[in-house]
Design a protein around this motif. Structure first.
Motif, PDB file in Angstrom:
ATOM      1  N   SER A  58       0.834  -1.211   0.000  1.00  0.00           N
ATOM      2  CA  SER A  58       0.000   0.000   0.000  1.00  0.00           C
ATOM      3  C   SER A  58       0.862   1.251   0.000  1.00  0.00           C
ATOM      4  N   HIS A  59       1.920   1.232   0.805  1.00  0.00           N
ATOM      5  CA  HIS A  59       2.808   2.396   0.886  1.00  0.00           C
ATOM      6  C   HIS A  59       3.556   2.600  -0.430  1.00  0.00           C
ATOM      7  N   ALA A  60       4.075   1.506  -1.002  1.00  0.00           N
ATOM      8  CA  ALA A  60       4.816   1.630  -2.262  1.00  0.00           C
ATOM      9  C   ALA A  60       3.923   2.172  -3.374  1.00  0.00           C
ATOM     10  N   LEU A  61       2.689   1.693  -3.456  1.00  0.00           N
ATOM     11  CA  LEU A  61       1.762   2.185  -4.473  1.00  0.00           C
ATOM     12  C   LEU A  61       1.428   3.654  -4.253  1.00  0.00           C
ATOM     13  N   ASP A  62       1.216   4.019  -3.009  1.00  0.00           N
ATOM     14  CA  ASP A  62       0.871   5.411  -2.707  1.00  0.00           C
ATOM     15  C   ASP A  62       1.997   6.358  -3.099  1.00  0.00           C
ATOM     16  N   VAL A  63       3.195   6.020  -2.701  1.00  0.00           N
ATOM     17  CA  VAL A  63       4.337   6.903  -2.981  1.00  0.00           C
ATOM     18  C   VAL A  63       4.624   6.965  -4.479  1.00  0.00           C
ATOM     19  N   GLN A  64       4.729   5.793  -5.127  1.00  0.00           N
ATOM     20  CA  GLN A  64       5.115   5.772  -6.540  1.00  0.00           C
ATOM     21  C   GLN A  64       4.027   6.350  -7.436  1.00  0.00           C
ATOM     22  N   SER A  65       2.754   6.176  -7.065  1.00  0.00           N
ATOM     23  CA  SER A  65       1.668   6.686  -7.907  1.00  0.00           C
ATOM     24  C   SER A  65       1.674   8.206  -7.987  1.00  0.00           C
ATOM     25  N   LYS A  66       2.342   8.849  -7.049  1.00  0.00           N
ATOM     26  CA  LYS A  66       2.438  10.307  -7.061  1.00  0.00           C
ATOM     27  C   LYS A  66       3.707  10.804  -7.742  1.00  0.00           C
ATOM     28  N   LEU A  67       4.551   9.860  -8.168  1.00  0.00           N
ATOM     29  CA  LEU A  67       5.807  10.230  -8.810  1.00  0.00           C
ATOM     30  C   LEU A  67       5.804   9.942 -10.312  1.00  0.00           C
ATOM     31  N   LEU A  68       5.529   8.682 -10.678  1.00  0.00           N
ATOM     32  CA  LEU A  68       5.630   8.276 -12.079  1.00  0.00           C
ATOM     33  C   LEU A  68       4.960   6.928 -12.249  1.00  0.00           C
ATOM     34  N   LEU A 282       5.443   1.750 -11.401  1.00  0.00           N
ATOM     35  CA  LEU A 282       4.434   1.502 -10.370  1.00  0.00           C
ATOM     36  C   LEU A 282       4.514   0.065  -9.873  1.00  0.00           C
ATOM     37  N   MET A 283       4.618  -0.889 -10.803  1.00  0.00           N
ATOM     38  CA  MET A 283       4.669  -2.293 -10.405  1.00  0.00           C
ATOM     39  C   MET A 283       6.037  -2.677  -9.844  1.00  0.00           C
ATOM     40  N   THR A 284       7.112  -2.171 -10.430  1.00  0.00           N
ATOM     41  CA  THR A 284       8.434  -2.560  -9.936  1.00  0.00           C
ATOM     42  C   THR A 284       8.737  -1.913  -8.586  1.00  0.00           C
ATOM     43  N   ALA A 285       8.125  -0.787  -8.290  1.00  0.00           N
ATOM     44  CA  ALA A 285       8.265  -0.216  -6.934  1.00  0.00           C
ATOM     45  C   ALA A 285       7.653  -1.161  -5.909  1.00  0.00           C
ATOM     46  N   VAL A 286       6.532  -1.767  -6.261  1.00  0.00           N
ATOM     47  CA  VAL A 286       5.945  -2.787  -5.388  1.00  0.00           C
ATOM     48  C   VAL A 286       6.892  -3.978  -5.273  1.00  0.00           C
TER      49      VAL A 286
END
Length: 398
Positions: A58-68, A282-286
């Protein structure tokens, strides 16, 4: 929206589903549209390695979704580089191509092996696979699979996949010829009923591949990412494959897969391989978050502890009820039943009140267990107790 069975008519019919819709999940538990809770021992077929909605994802998706989200695979992005570095360092392989699914990763492995065969073995293209194996649902991966009936379901099949027998090295040796480019197997045949390749067989395959100058390909879609108690199942046999595929647990619930290979086997050139969403940040950040969670101090020790607990518990049930026993590696295990009532047990478990239990039955006489890798000791005990109650209940009414 409120769930009604009629609302599902817009979905294409591909499988028989019960008239329930899951609306939320946490850890080892799911909740349906009526508020009923279920202890989930399937976890999306070994996908949710950290359980449902883990905070790391959840945290990784939240952070990355606001970046790229996706700059396109024509450009580098940082999360894909970070995940690739982690995977190569932990596996002993050198290069990574990210995919969206296990079937896509295995399709890529087939293409890579054939390209290598064109360059190094005079156009050799055959890949020895195994009876009862499962490698995906594309035309090539269905042809590579040894699941009965798949060779005619969407005929004509893709040629070039002779079938050997798991744990029978002579059956593999007999199929090697001038057109052989590699050997491809699952370290544990999941869909076949959780049938592990022995460590001796894995080592013999490595030696056989080296002897004939062909590739060894490990399909670790279901066994990789800590599922068997080590990061990758092949590590327990003391070998390193030439190509490995990953999916399921690598994304912990999001669509992510990977194709890894040795440097000398990484022969793709621009235009050979690609994909619109492949390796998106987005997926690789997860994937980075999942990898780091699995490699945190003590995590795999707990996986091994829960594996022993599950194995011992299933063995005890088998002994008490005259069943053949249990088998598997890590937290990918099966209970072999003494009669073909697996489907009845799965149905009774799901319909149990006030809380259900989600199980899987890949064969009529077998139950498969794929819990979250962070399932607690108490949850495992609860599952084992409920399982035995359900078996007794089903057989009392048979």
């Amino acid at each position: 929206m409120a769930f009604t069975p009629s609302a599902t008519e817009a979905l294409m019919y591909i499988t028989q589903r019960p008239d329930i819709a899951f609306v939320r999940g946490e850890g080892s538990w799911l909740e349906d549209h009526r508020g009923k809770r279920y202890l989930d021992i399937v976890q999306g077929w070994a996908v949710n390695c950290l359980g449902h909605c883990p905070p790391e994802i959840s945290h990784a998706l939240d952070v990355q979704s606001k970046l790229l989200l996706n700059p396109s695979p024509a450009f580098y992005n940082l999360p894909s580089i970070e995940l690739a570095q982690r995977l190569t360092r932990s596996s002993g392989l050198d290069r990574v191509f990210f995919t969206n699914s296990g079937a896509e990763a295995n399709e890529g492995a087939i293409k890579l092996a054939r390209k290598w065969g064109q360059l190094n073995r005079s156009g050799a293209f055959e890949i020895i696979t195994f009876r009862d194996s499962f490698h995906g649902r594309t035309l090539a991966t269905m042809s590579a699979s040894g699941k009965p009936g798949w060779d005619t379901l969407f005929a004509p099949q893709v040629d070039g996949f002779p079938k050997a027998i798991i744990n029978d090295i002579d059956s593999v040796r007999a199929l090697i010829g001038p057109n052989t480019v590699g050997i491809m197997l699952e370290p544990v045949q999941g869909e076949a009923g959780v049938v592990p390749a022995t460590h001796e067989f894995m080592a013999a395959l490595r030696m056989l591949a080296d002897e004939h100058g062909i590739l060894l390909i490990c399909d670790e879609v279901q066994t990789g990412m800590g599922r068997t108690g080590t990061m990758f199942a092949f590590q327990q046999s003391g070998i390193v494959p030439d190509i490995m595929t990953l999916a399921k647990g690598i994304g912990g619930g999001v669509p992510l897969g990977a194709l890894l290979a040795r440097e000398s086997v990484s022969v793709f050139v621009p235009g050979d391989q690609g994909g619109t969403y492949n390796g998106n940040p987005l997926m690789t950040a997860v994937g980075v978050a999942v990898f780091d969670a699995l490699n945190a101090p003590g995590f795999l020790d707990q996986v091994q502890a829960r594996s022993r607990q599950l194995s011992n518990g299933l063995s005890a049930i088998a002994d008490r009820h005259g069943m053949p026993g249990e088998r598997g590696l890590g937290l990918l295990r099966a209970l072999v039943l003494d009669r073909p009532d697996g489907a009845d047990i799965v149905l009774a478990a799901r319909d149990r009140e006030p809380e259900g239990l989600l199980l899987n039955c890949p064969r009529p006489n077998l139950l498969r267990f794929m819990p979250a890798l962070n399932i607690t000791e108490a949850e495992m005990d609860l599952m084992l107790a409920q399982l035995e109650e359900i078996i007794i209940q089903v057989r009392a009414t048979a």
